[in-house]
Design a protein around this motif. Sequence first.
Motif, short mmCIF file in Angstrom:
data_model
loop_
_atom_site.label_atom_id
_atom_site.label_comp_id
_atom_site.label_asym_id
_atom_site.label_seq_id
_atom_site.Cartn_x
_atom_site.Cartn_y
_atom_site.Cartn_z
N ILE A 167 0.87 -1.18 0.00
CA ILE A 167 0.00 0.00 0.00
C ILE A 167 0.91 1.22 0.00
CG2 ILE A 167 -1.77 1.29 1.24
CD1 ILE A 167 -2.71 -1.29 2.47
N SER A 168 0.82 2.00 -1.04
CA SER A 168 1.66 3.19 -1.17
C SER A 168 0.85 4.42 -0.79
CB SER A 168 2.15 3.33 -2.61
OG SER A 168 2.81 4.56 -2.79
N ASN A 169 1.45 5.24 0.11
CA ASN A 169 0.77 6.48 0.50
C ASN A 169 1.45 7.70 -0.09
OD1 ASN A 169 3.09 6.46 1.93
ND2 ASN A 169 2.14 6.54 3.96
N LYS A 170 2.18 7.49 -1.17
CA LYS A 170 2.93 8.59 -1.78
C LYS A 170 1.96 9.66 -2.26
CE LYS A 170 6.38 7.43 -4.23
NZ LYS A 170 7.23 6.90 -5.32
N PRO B 94 1.60 0.18 5.89
CA PRO B 94 1.80 1.48 6.54
C PRO B 94 1.46 1.39 8.02
CG PRO B 94 0.49 1.70 4.53
CD PRO B 94 0.60 0.24 4.82
N GLY B 95 1.93 2.34 8.80
CA GLY B 95 1.77 2.28 10.24
C GLY B 95 0.34 2.27 10.72
N PHE B 96 -0.59 2.86 9.93
CA PHE B 96 -1.97 2.95 10.41
C PHE B 96 -2.66 1.59 10.44
CE2 PHE B 96 -2.40 3.49 5.85
CZ PHE B 96 -3.52 2.74 5.53
N VAL B 97 -2.01 0.56 9.88
CA VAL B 97 -2.62 -0.77 9.86
C VAL B 97 -2.24 -1.57 11.10
CG1 VAL B 97 -2.83 -2.89 8.50
CG2 VAL B 97 -2.55 -0.71 7.34
N ALA B 98 -1.29 -1.10 11.88
CA ALA B 98 -0.69 -1.90 12.95
C ALA B 98 -1.70 -2.49 13.91
CB ALA B 98 0.32 -1.05 13.72
N GLU B 99 -2.75 -1.76 14.21
CA GLU B 99 -3.72 -2.23 15.18
C GLU B 99 -5.03 -2.64 14.52
OE1 GLU B 99 -4.19 0.64 18.21
OE2 GLU B 99 -2.07 0.67 18.78
N ARG B 100 -5.00 -2.90 13.21
CA ARG B 100 -6.26 -3.15 12.48
C ARG B 100 -6.24 -4.47 11.73
NH1 ARG B 100 -6.06 3.05 10.65
NH2 ARG B 100 -6.71 3.93 12.64
N LEU B 101 -5.69 -5.47 12.38
CA LEU B 101 -5.69 -6.80 11.78
C LEU B 101 -6.30 -7.79 12.77
CD1 LEU B 101 -2.07 -6.68 10.34
CD2 LEU B 101 -4.18 -6.49 9.03
N PRO B 102 -7.55 -7.57 13.16
CA PRO B 102 -8.12 -8.38 14.25
C PRO B 102 -8.38 -9.83 13.88
CG PRO B 102 -9.81 -7.01 13.24
CD PRO B 102 -8.50 -6.59 12.62
N VAL C 128 7.84 -5.09 9.59
CA VAL C 128 6.51 -5.46 9.11
C VAL C 128 5.67 -4.21 8.91
CG1 VAL C 128 4.40 -6.71 9.66
CG2 VAL C 128 6.61 -7.72 10.20
N ILE C 129 5.78 -3.27 9.84
CA ILE C 129 5.02 -2.03 9.76
C ILE C 129 5.99 -0.89 9.54
CG2 ILE C 129 3.41 -0.50 10.97
CD1 ILE C 129 2.25 -3.21 10.27
#
Length: 1510
Positions: free
Chosen positions: A1121-1124, A1157-1165, A1181-1182
């Motif tokens: 996922i690219s946030n460029k 990206p870092g915003f996914v770190a807590e969103r893999l339940p 990984v993040i």
Amino acid sequence: MAAEFAAAAAANTMGNLATEYASPYLSYFFRFGKIVDDFKNRRTELELKKDRVKNDVDEALTQTKVIEKDVVDWLTRAEKELGEAQSLQDEMERKKCFNWCPSWGWQYCLSKRVVKKTLYISQLLETCNFQRIGHRATLPGLEFISSKDFMSSESSISAFKEVMDALNNCDVNMIGLYGMGGVGKTTLAKEVGKQVKQLFDKVVIVTVSQAPNVNSIQDKIADFLDLVLEKKTIEGKAEQLWLRIKDVKNILIILDDVWEELDLKAIGIPFGDDHNGCKIFLTTRLQQVCTRMNCQKDVQLNILSEHEAWALFKDNAGLKDVPSPLNDVAKKVSGECKGLPLAIVTVGRALKDETLDGWKVVYQRLKDSRHMENQDVCGGIYNSLKISYDYLKTDSSRSCLLLCSLFPEDHEIRIEELIVYGIGQGIFDGVNLIEDARREMHVTITNLQKSGLLLKANDERLVKMHDVVRDFVHWMTSEGENTFMVKNGLKEWPKSRCYTAISLSKINVFPDKLEFPNLKTFLLDCDCDNDNESLTRVPSMFFKGMKVLNVLVLKRVFLSLEGLQFLTNLRTLHLEGCHLENASALGNLKELEILVIRYSDINKLPYELWELTTLRLLVIWNYSPVLIPRNLQPRLERLEELHLYPYIQRRVISLLKLCSSPHLTSLTLTVSSRRIPKSFAFPRLQSFIIIVNLVAEDVYNVYETNSVGYLTSRRILAISGFSLNAFKKLFWNVEELTLDNVMDYKDIVPSADQGGLNELTSFNIRDCKDLEYLIDTTQEQGPHSAAAFCNLVILTLTNMICLKELCHGRFPNGFLQKLEILTISECNNLIVAIPGLPNIKELSVEDCARLEVVFQINGRLHANEENQTSMLSSLTNLELDSLPELKHIWTGPPHLVKLQSLEVIRIASCDKLASLFPATIAQSLVHLEELHIHDCSELEHIITEAETDNNEIVSDTHLHSLCWPKLKTVHISCCPKLEYMFPNTSAQGLPCLELVEIIHSPQLKQVFNMASSEVSTYHLSLRKLRLVEISSKTLASLFPKSVAESLVQLEILQIDRCPLLEQIFSEMKVSTHHANPPGLKDLEVRNCHRLPILFSVPLTPCLVQLERLELENCTILEQIISNKGVGDDKVLKNPLCLSKLTTLKIIACPRLEYIFPGFVAERLPQLKVLHLEDLAQIEQVISPADDRDGDDILLKLPALQTLSVKNCPQLTSFIIQAQIKELYLSKLGNSNQLCISANCNQDYIAVGNYEEVFQVHGGYSFSSIKELHLEHLSKVHNIWRSDVAQVVTLENLTILEVNDCKRLRHIFSPTTARSLSQLVDLNITKCDELDQIIAEDEVCSSSNRYPNPISFPNLTTISVRFCKKLKSLSPLGSACCLSKLQSLRVQGNSKLEQVFEPEDEEEAIAEKEIKFDRLRLLSLEELPSLIDFCPMGYHFVLSDLNCLIVEECPKLTTGFFIDSEKYVHAKAKALQLLQEDLIGGSTSTPNVFHAENIYWFSSMSGVLPPYMEE
């Protein structure tokens, strides 16, 4: 005359000149004649076209289709224009003299009007080529079609609502509907079943009946569930049904007509606590049944109210709702029906069109009825049905109804049985022939069905009787002259002598004798629903008191036919499933007309049968051969029908004598050609099934035909390896013909038959190697030239090596005009398969080595252009396979081919086929649903540009509007030259496309249309696309922007071997309301070497539903996922992104630096599987945030079960909060790589390439781990740090693999080893420093604390290989507890001295026996230091050993021996040598006991020495 001619010539000349040099309006003056001729021609064309369209509309209406609006509009306009054209022509006819003596002004005006009208007509003609006339109307489900007699009443609406509410209540799983017979319970149940299909995954309805047949109920439920019941017993079927029903999440089972408590578990229905998603809805006449079945909701269905009953009665009686004397009487009659729908319908239909006096008579009968002394409503119902019965017009109808009542409840009655029983009863005494009686019975049944007294079954050869009507007949025959007894099971035989008909089932006790002097019909079935139950014997004197019996049916009894000698009036005898003795007694039945023996163990018909000179029908229907006397047939002079199936003995029957019977009209026979005389010819027969040199199973029609009845009116021939001369008199009316290995015929017509086989509907030809044509019309014209094969529906040609074409010469009339199914295979001389056929529906051509063209559209089939326009218009299925020379699917004018019905195309292994469709044909594929193409090496185009009739390519701009509106599936594989799925910009209409698979097609450049600028107004929408699988070496982009925005249902995307692919989804607008595509669940990308990123952040809404993501060998992939360039913080922090991801696997992506990206770190339940392998550049990984260090990242994975990290040398630490079940670690390059956290308070273990693999922090538990795989961890000394090793337990560990951990010193501590109760597989390889599997020092120090030996109760496999310092595997105490060990392999451990180390060598004096009862493989290889496998003082017994390998073990002192029971014994060498010295007195000692290798298998002998008991 000359003057007139001159004037006309001058006018025409002037007209031509005027047209050429002057204004076109001058032609109105000078070319009036041509204008009028053009007008008349176009008007005539419109009339013809209008008639054709009207005929098509009428045909569509007969097929229940809805006519398209443009067709209706066109017909209206055509009618209008034709009317105006007629008026115009009438005006011209009135002034026709003006053509040569014109009034110029009038002629100018009229010409102008005619030209205008001609133009309108021409426009109509140009718009009449409709792709389809109508479409299928929306139909209700076939399983639950509401009865036309059902009406919405207050009671039914109320009951329906109560049932629906109960079904929607999750606390209710058993619902009962009760009410009197005929009130409409079954109809309401079917209506409920139809309405709740959206609520349940499956809806099943099954009739239970008063005498439940569990086998039948189980079979019916299995049919609804598409389940094949392999078990034969009731219990076995129940187990299968139980498992199948539990697999259905929500299921409704409707049990109709329940009379008593039903054991649902015995049937195989789980509900309640066993299956909360299963609900039962039952109907019954008895409320107490609902109570006994523990229904949580009881619903009563009452009869109709007075006004509801009148409305239903009025409709069925055909009455108008107007005041009249007849209606006044009809309302009174309706009142006598007591509101019962069944009675209302039957009485109303019976009185339809009756006079007023007739109505009054009926009413008085109902009013004065005295059958019931009280007001019991059943009496009223039966009185009502009595009216319908009395109104039957013929005695045969009434007798047929009575006969039907003798069959079991809810039984599907074979009409053929009614025929033979009816003949025996004398129902058709005025009819001479059985075939005529058969027709009479069919007419009678049809009339009874129309009257509502009989019901149609699913098969036209069956009929059913409503149970209320059946009860009525039993009530009616309970007394009087015709007295019936119908019982299912009998406790005591009746004493009454008055019965005229008896039907009994499930009887197992017979009295010695019964007196029934009036009994004429007796049906007896002793089936007891027990496969192991022996047949019940019928006493020999049982029938003595039944001397007037006409019809006797016995099923499943043990019978001596001597007992039938008293039945001198018997006309019909049916024996089925019986054990028969004394068959010669059949000769006593002098009046017998019909004899049927089915599935009974009779192997020879008696000679006495010749005495049955009245016999008209003989059926022997056994699966074992039956011997028939030679001289039987000549004496059976009245024999009309003979059915012998499927086997007869050799030398048992004379065909000459058989076919000399003067009245023979029907014959079923399986015979060898050796029994057919050379000069023999079968006579003309009305019906026949004759099989020569084939078994019945080879002729599928025979098996299917007789699956429900033992007699047929079919006409079937199946001949193998024999001349056709004997059958020529049967060709005139044969319906189904099979020819196998029939030689010496180049054609069928006229060589075999000159009549054209015009009654033939099914023709199967195989291995007829001389046959070149079906028909040859080039021979001398004769009777055969008029018509041939004009009714053929199914044609199958197999292995016809000389077949050149179907018709040689001009097509005869009607040739193959009704052919629907054509199958051609292995016809290697065939070059052109078939002409264009108007009614062909299914075509399959395969393995025809020389075939070049499938369809040859050359106009030979029809004489006029009108018919040619419909060629192939009915084709629905086209399959072409293994046709190496096929170049064209069709040749000829493409505009004559319309494929508007084609639904499925399958083409495979057609190596020379370059394209499939010309553009003009492709446009007609409006019903195409599936397109499958495989292994077509030269295929370049699916659709070619448009062609003229001369095969010239022309531009075809209307291709932009090509629409395949119903196409759902496209599967293309192994087409190396295919560049485009469709021509550029042609694939605009694929609204139903769901699945696309294009693999192994390396030249594919484009899948979905990339609209160019000049046609940018065309946009391809794929809103139903669910699955895409693509593999192509030249594909650069998959989804253009316009396409990507329409992928709202895409669920599965698999991309492989697309090295030029640069992007998957083009940039598109991000919807704030919904994702595009929101349904993507599965994404696989492999071997794509130009793909730098997978998704940009604006496309993250596509990941909301993503469950599985696998990436492999994408060599330049840098970011998933690219946030460029993205500044929208709301998009970056989408809380739903990847929230449903369960599996993530990334392999061999060398440029990838981080996963998310870092915003996914807590969103893999929901992530369960994380696999990272061969990621050379991945560091984290993040991706770390700018304001924090990467080591602080906490990856919350509460659902993670499998973690695999392999060969990621740059990966730095990250913390995982999870309870892992499977852990794989390999080639971890850094010393600080992986942490696993137990909970949010930072209790975790650090996992990495430390000296210890696991460093425990906090209170982390390893109890969740089931599989642990450690590979190539070069720095590891210990798996657990010593200060925590004593507290680590692995009670759920089943698999442990340790490979190439060169510094590892031991595997387990004693504490850990004692927790391994579930360990199954232990595999240790290449651990150079490993000297103990269980640490020795700790074993010694803990021996006092743990007095019991270490146990591995579930360990089945041990493999320890190439561990250079290992000296022993385990203490011998643990060896005693290896009760399930099946495989032990020890190899390449150079210092290993003992496999099992004795715990106390000083006590090893008395021999101890240890049994390895399950060990099947023992392998000891390359062990130069090994001294013993079985230590001194021990005796190992290997009772189940299958394989023993001892190789390169020079110091081994353990001996292996085998005893008489093939048990292998292992003992120390010294003890065995001592025994040998004592026995043989030998003092010599061999150098090495096992210097040679051992390779022993249980099937070998002589390899191991015998075991000698002490």
